[in-house]
Write a protein that holds these residues in place. Structure first.
Motif, PDB file in Angstrom:
ATOM      1  N   ALA A  36     -47.420   2.413   0.515  1.00  0.00           N
ATOM      2  CA  ALA A  36     -47.092   3.077   1.775  1.00  0.00           C
ATOM      3  C   ALA A  36     -47.295   4.581   1.585  1.00  0.00           C
ATOM      4  N   ARG A  37     -48.102   5.169   2.440  1.00  0.00           N
ATOM      5  CA  ARG A  37     -48.347   6.610   2.337  1.00  0.00           C
ATOM      6  C   ARG A  37     -47.272   7.361   3.111  1.00  0.00           C
ATOM      7  N   THR A  38     -46.646   8.319   2.431  1.00  0.00           N
ATOM      8  CA  THR A  38     -45.627   9.177   3.029  1.00  0.00           C
ATOM      9  C   THR A  38     -46.128  10.620   2.945  1.00  0.00           C
ATOM     10  N   PRO A  39     -45.374  11.591   3.475  1.00  0.00           N
ATOM     11  CA  PRO A  39     -45.852  12.970   3.403  1.00  0.00           C
ATOM     12  C   PRO A  39     -46.066  13.487   1.980  1.00  0.00           C
ATOM     13  N   VAL A  40     -45.408  12.887   0.988  1.00  0.00           N
ATOM     14  CA  VAL A  40     -45.470  13.401  -0.384  1.00  0.00           C
ATOM     15  C   VAL A  40     -46.099  12.418  -1.355  1.00  0.00           C
ATOM     16  N   LEU A  41     -45.919  11.121  -1.128  1.00  0.00           N
ATOM     17  CA  LEU A  41     -46.268  10.103  -2.110  1.00  0.00           C
ATOM     18  C   LEU A  41     -47.074   8.970  -1.503  1.00  0.00           C
ATOM     19  N   ASP A  42     -47.800   8.281  -2.347  1.00  0.00           N
ATOM     20  CA  ASP A  42     -48.194   6.904  -2.108  1.00  0.00           C
ATOM     21  C   ASP A  42     -47.159   6.059  -2.845  1.00  0.00           C
ATOM     22  N   ILE A  43     -46.239   5.478  -2.100  1.00  0.00           N
ATOM     23  CA  ILE A  43     -45.151   4.719  -2.710  1.00  0.00           C
ATOM     24  C   ILE A  43     -45.571   3.271  -2.877  1.00  0.00           C
ATOM     25  N   ALA A  44     -45.611   2.815  -4.119  1.00  0.00           N
ATOM     26  CA  ALA A  44     -45.910   1.419  -4.403  1.00  0.00           C
ATOM     27  C   ALA A  44     -44.646   0.592  -4.191  1.00  0.00           C
ATOM     28  N   TYR A  45     -44.822  -0.597  -3.616  1.00  0.00           N
ATOM     29  CA  TYR A  45     -43.664  -1.458  -3.395  1.00  0.00           C
ATOM     30  C   TYR A  45     -44.113  -2.913  -3.391  1.00  0.00           C
ATOM     31  N   GLU A  46     -43.162  -3.789  -3.618  1.00  0.00           N
ATOM     32  CA  GLU A  46     -43.369  -5.225  -3.518  1.00  0.00           C
ATOM     33  C   GLU A  46     -42.547  -5.744  -2.349  1.00  0.00           C
ATOM     34  N   GLU A  47     -43.018  -6.797  -1.730  1.00  0.00           N
ATOM     35  CA  GLU A  47     -42.335  -7.321  -0.555  1.00  0.00           C
ATOM     36  C   GLU A  47     -42.297  -8.839  -0.605  1.00  0.00           C
ATOM     37  N   ALA A  48     -41.204  -9.413  -0.153  1.00  0.00           N
ATOM     38  CA  ALA A  48     -41.043 -10.862  -0.111  1.00  0.00           C
ATOM     39  C   ALA A  48     -40.132 -11.221   1.043  1.00  0.00           C
ATOM     40  N   GLY A  49     -40.204 -12.487   1.449  1.00  0.00           N
ATOM     41  CA  GLY A  49     -39.378 -12.950   2.546  1.00  0.00           C
ATOM     42  C   GLY A  49     -40.091 -12.837   3.873  1.00  0.00           C
ATOM     43  N   PRO A  50     -39.503 -13.374   4.931  1.00  0.00           N
ATOM     44  CA  PRO A  50     -40.153 -13.356   6.247  1.00  0.00           C
ATOM     45  C   PRO A  50     -40.307 -11.924   6.761  1.00  0.00           C
ATOM     46  N   PRO A  51     -41.494 -11.530   7.218  1.00  0.00           N
ATOM     47  CA  PRO A  51     -41.704 -10.158   7.657  1.00  0.00           C
ATOM     48  C   PRO A  51     -40.875  -9.759   8.865  1.00  0.00           C
ATOM     49  N   ASP A  52     -40.385 -10.731   9.618  1.00  0.00           N
ATOM     50  CA  ASP A  52     -39.553 -10.423  10.778  1.00  0.00           C
ATOM     51  C   ASP A  52     -38.065 -10.616  10.487  1.00  0.00           C
ATOM     52  N   GLY A  53     -37.713 -10.827   9.210  1.00  0.00           N
ATOM     53  CA  GLY A  53     -36.311 -10.998   8.847  1.00  0.00           C
ATOM     54  C   GLY A  53     -35.579  -9.675   8.780  1.00  0.00           C
ATOM     55  N   PRO A  54     -34.257  -9.683   8.763  1.00  0.00           N
ATOM     56  CA  PRO A  54     -33.489  -8.447   8.609  1.00  0.00           C
ATOM     57  C   PRO A  54     -33.897  -7.748   7.311  1.00  0.00           C
ATOM     58  N   ALA A  60     -34.675 -13.791   0.032  1.00  0.00           N
ATOM     59  CA  ALA A  60     -35.799 -14.277   0.827  1.00  0.00           C
ATOM     60  C   ALA A  60     -35.518 -15.674   1.377  1.00  0.00           C
ATOM     61  N   THR A  61     -34.902 -16.528   0.562  1.00  0.00           N
ATOM     62  CA  THR A  61     -34.550 -17.877   1.016  1.00  0.00           C
ATOM     63  C   THR A  61     -33.548 -17.818   2.160  1.00  0.00           C
ATOM     64  N   ALA A  62     -32.718 -16.791   2.145  1.00  0.00           N
ATOM     65  CA  ALA A  62     -31.726 -16.603   3.212  1.00  0.00           C
ATOM     66  C   ALA A  62     -32.321 -15.892   4.425  1.00  0.00           C
ATOM     67  N   GLY A  63     -33.644 -15.672   4.409  1.00  0.00           N
ATOM     68  CA  GLY A  63     -34.309 -15.122   5.578  1.00  0.00           C
ATOM     69  C   GLY A  63     -34.400 -13.624   5.642  1.00  0.00           C
ATOM     70  N   ARG A  64     -34.134 -12.939   4.521  1.00  0.00           N
ATOM     71  CA  ARG A  64     -34.199 -11.478   4.525  1.00  0.00           C
ATOM     72  C   ARG A  64     -35.569 -10.984   4.086  1.00  0.00           C
ATOM     73  N   ARG A  65     -36.033  -9.941   4.718  1.00  0.00           N
ATOM     74  CA  ARG A  65     -37.267  -9.256   4.315  1.00  0.00           C
ATOM     75  C   ARG A  65     -36.897  -8.259   3.215  1.00  0.00           C
ATOM     76  N   CYS A  66     -37.426  -8.462   2.033  1.00  0.00           N
ATOM     77  CA  CYS A  66     -37.066  -7.645   0.874  1.00  0.00           C
ATOM     78  C   CYS A  66     -38.194  -6.673   0.530  1.00  0.00           C
ATOM     79  N   VAL A  67     -37.873  -5.409   0.475  1.00  0.00           N
ATOM     80  CA  VAL A  67     -38.806  -4.366   0.072  1.00  0.00           C
ATOM     81  C   VAL A  67     -38.270  -3.753  -1.214  1.00  0.00           C
ATOM     82  N   VAL A  68     -39.099  -3.752  -2.262  1.00  0.00           N
ATOM     83  CA  VAL A  68     -38.658  -3.276  -3.574  1.00  0.00           C
ATOM     84  C   VAL A  68     -39.636  -2.196  -4.046  1.00  0.00           C
TER      85      VAL A  68
END
Length: 302
Positions: free
Chosen positions: A12-30, A53-61
């Motif tokens: 994800a590009r921000t004003p200062v960084l390209d922040i690397a992240y991992e994502e799991a779970g439904p993209p429309d989850g809380p 993720a099994t509980a339906g949460r969108r996880c961003v790490v």
């Protein structure tokens, strides 16, 4: 790696960084953002993410600044590790991912970033999980000596305030990190493979500069990034956190003893619960993933 599977790293590009992240779970989850500390990496959440993720949460790490594939956009940006930088990075990540509001959960540096956003931008935080309680630094009071036992636990911070410490971290960042893992989690019998999975993130070219600045700035021995001065000024007031908060604290934490968070409720104006996790040390999500995940789910709307 999450639940035995290699997770794709996104940026994800921000004003200062390209922040690397991992994502799991439904993209429309809380949404839930899980933030690692020093000297750790997103691998700390490998057993937490499948539960959420099994509980339906969108996880961003994300990988914090100075870790893994996260990179500064400009060579001229100060390699700051101050608390304002960590909080601002998290706010920018939420913006870049179009996440209006999320449960923010972390420990050590990650817990600090989460506390900063929860305190200064509470409208972006649906709930806060912050290991060891209130993690916003009181830099004005940092020169006051602590009891001898705690001063002994903080030896690495004083080491990093010397040029010898900088050289030592540059020469053997894995050796120092491995030692801190052992000291801070005395009841956790991690193996070398587990350590190395996280230690790869320390190969980032900005790791040493960010770490050294963090430990010098928090004592007032290094100037902050001028672009972050207004945020640091707000943090100097030790703002209270008004969002619903759960503060897990490992009973075996070798750097932040239980007594350190016993009176932290005064820093929270909203619902606040302190949970003592038996045997767990400083790297609580990796040592007690079920307890950590339960704290997140208790704050995350279904």
């Amino acid at each position: 790696m999450i639940d035995g599977m290699t997770a794709a790293i996104r940026t994800a590009r921000t004003p200062v960084l390209d922040i690397a992240y991992e994502e799991a779970g439904p993209p429309d989850g809380p949404p839930v953002v899980l933030l690692h500390g020093f000297p750790y990496a997103p691998r700390a959440y490998d057993a937490v993410v499948p539960i959420l993720a099994t509980a339906g949460r969108r996880c961003v790490v994300p990988y914090l600044r100075g870790y893994g594939p996260t990179r500064f956009l400009s060579a001229g940006t100060p390699r700051s590790g101050e608390q304002a930088a960590l909080g601002q990075d998290l706010l920018h990540l939420l913006d870049a991912l179009s996440i209006g509001r999320a449960v923010l959960a972390g420990y050590d540096w990650g817990g600090r970033a989460a506390c900063v956003v929860a305190a200064l931008w509470p409208e972006r935080c649906a709930g806060l999980v912050t290991c060891t309680g209130y993690n916003i630094q009181d830099i004005a009071a940092a020169a006051r000596p602590l009891d001898p036992e705690q001063e002994h636990r903080l030896w690495y911070q004083y080491y990093f305030n010397t040029e010898r410490g900088r050289a030592g971290l540059e020469a053997d960042r894995r050796g120092i990190a491995r030692l801190l893992w052992r000291l801070w989690s005395p009841n956790w019998g991690f193996g070398e493979a587990t350590f190395e999975e996280s230690a790869r993130a320390f190969d980032n070219p900005d790791f040493v500069d960010v770490v050294i600045h963090s430990y010098r700035h928090r004592f007032g021995y290094a100037p902050g990034d001028p672009a972050l001065a207004q945020v640091e000024a707000r943090l100097a007031a030790q703002p209270r956190v008004g969002v619903p908060t759960i503060a897990p604290h490992g009973a075996g934490d070798g750097v932040g003893p239980l007594a350190a968070s016993e009176r932290h409720a005064r820093h929270f104006s909203g619902p606040y619960e302190r949970r003592v996790i038996p045997l767990a040390g400083h790297n609580l999500p990796q040592e007690a993933p079920e307890a950590f995940a339960r704290a997140v789910l208790d704050l995350s709307p279904a």
